[in-house]
Design an enzyme around this catalytic site. Sequence first.
Site, PDB file in Angstrom:
ATOM      1  N   TYR A  12     -16.853  13.744 -15.539  1.00 27.82           N
ATOM      2  CA  TYR A  12     -15.450  13.657 -15.120  1.00 27.82           C
ATOM      3  C   TYR A  12     -14.932  14.945 -14.482  1.00 27.82           C
ATOM      4  CZ  TYR A  12     -10.836  11.843 -14.549  1.00 27.82           C
ATOM      5  OH  TYR A  12      -9.670  11.419 -13.958  1.00 27.82           O
TER       6      TYR A  12
ATOM      7  N   ASP B 139       0.812  -1.212   0.000  1.00 29.29           N
ATOM      8  CA  ASP B 139       0.000   0.000   0.000  1.00 29.29           C
ATOM      9  C   ASP B 139       0.852   1.273   0.000  1.00 29.29           C
ATOM     10  OD1 ASP B 139      -1.957   1.862   0.249  1.00 29.29           O
ATOM     11  OD2 ASP B 139      -2.452   1.379   2.334  1.00 29.29           O
TER      12      ASP B 139
END
Length: 398
Positions: A236, A111
């Site tokens: 978007y 991560d």
Amino acid sequence: MDIRPIIKGVIAKNCNPEGCRESVQSQIHQLQQLPAISTGPKKVLVIGASSGLGLATRISLAFGGRADTIGISYERPPSGEKSGTAGWFNNLAFTEAAEKEGLIAKNFVGDAYSEPMQQQVVDYIRSEFGGSIDCIVYSLAAGVRPRPDGSGFWKSSLKPVGEPFAGNIINIEKDQMQSVSMPPASPEEVQETVKVMGGENWEEWIRCLDSNNLLARGVKTIAFSYIGSDVTYPIYFGGTMGQAKLHLHDTSDRLNKFLSKHQGEAHIGVSTALVSKASVFIPGFSCYMMALSKVLKQKGEHETCVAHMHRMMKDFLFNPEGVKTDENRLIRADDRELNPEVQAEIFRLIDKVTAENFRSDQYADYSGFIEEFMGLSGFTAKDRVFPETIASQEPALK
Ligand code: NAD
Ligand code: NA
């Protein structure tokens, strides 16, 4: 090995490891036909390196400029019945090819939002990577980010802001065009999208590398954005993702000032629309990308992802005459897509695409779209098999 793709809606559930390897090799081969990046960096960290823009940039800088690279990604190796993720095999194929060329290619899988990951990368740069880096590419695309206090996750959304939005998606499993409507995001959804996809983590990385004295003189960092046109705006740039991108743009200005002490620079690379695991989810986006690809192919201006990122690196970020930006300090590699002539033609074509004719390639590049999508998982369009029940069905009406 004969592996059949398992597709649910717009999600590929498995991958073909050999196909992933061939795809990476083919991207490297394409890159090797392009001019070298003579003034490129030599020690590069790519955050989000295993697919899409990050992988294409890693390939461009390693094979176009002989850079050693560290790649961070969140991928799964195969285990038991599960094939592992495409990015896992992409990492393996990249590393094998780079090492053959005598380049360092180190992968960290885990991560990128976490402090232990930062620490591992810092230790590696210090002890085995020569002690400094001259380029950081930030190309993370994540759905969630763990909250640092351990209380669960922030989640990113792909939603409009203010008003609902309706548009078509291509259901790849069923080979149908389906209309989808999206309610506007809540204020919390906007905030969480900014947490996941904005610039906070990019800034943490740069500050961490700086405080550990690992940034070389003249260091450059880039993160990728999408702005798009009027067609994609409501879903978007005018939506949750746009809010995150605006935060990313602000972060680049802040980082650019911060890096001046190293004579460094921070930039935003505005990319063209490319088929990715995420973009096929966005209502209206698949048809837009299919029409875009049709128009650019007709004009002889279509670029593969690796050619696009090579151009962004060579002509813009590492242009020997200085970084090439617009008046807002943005790198505009989306110039071909946003050419008014191209946009006018997309408008004209999109209007003609229907749930009945979309597979015909007449108005939009459906074949190219499917090939790209399948390619993300190491498959080809031909690997797609439809159960008879689906093949014989009438296409769904809108
Ligand atoms: P992608 O899904 O192909 O790549 C995402 C990468 O991030 C992968 O390497 C993945 O392993 C890694 N990753 C995800 N979560 C992670 C985590 N927690 N820790 C470490 N690594 C993690 O996505 P992409 O399309 O290449 O997008 C990359 C960036 O480019 C995004 O900011 C995206 O908005 C931007 N962009 C994409 C497009 C497009 O059309 N695809 C266009 C313009 C800009
Ligand atoms: Na990426």
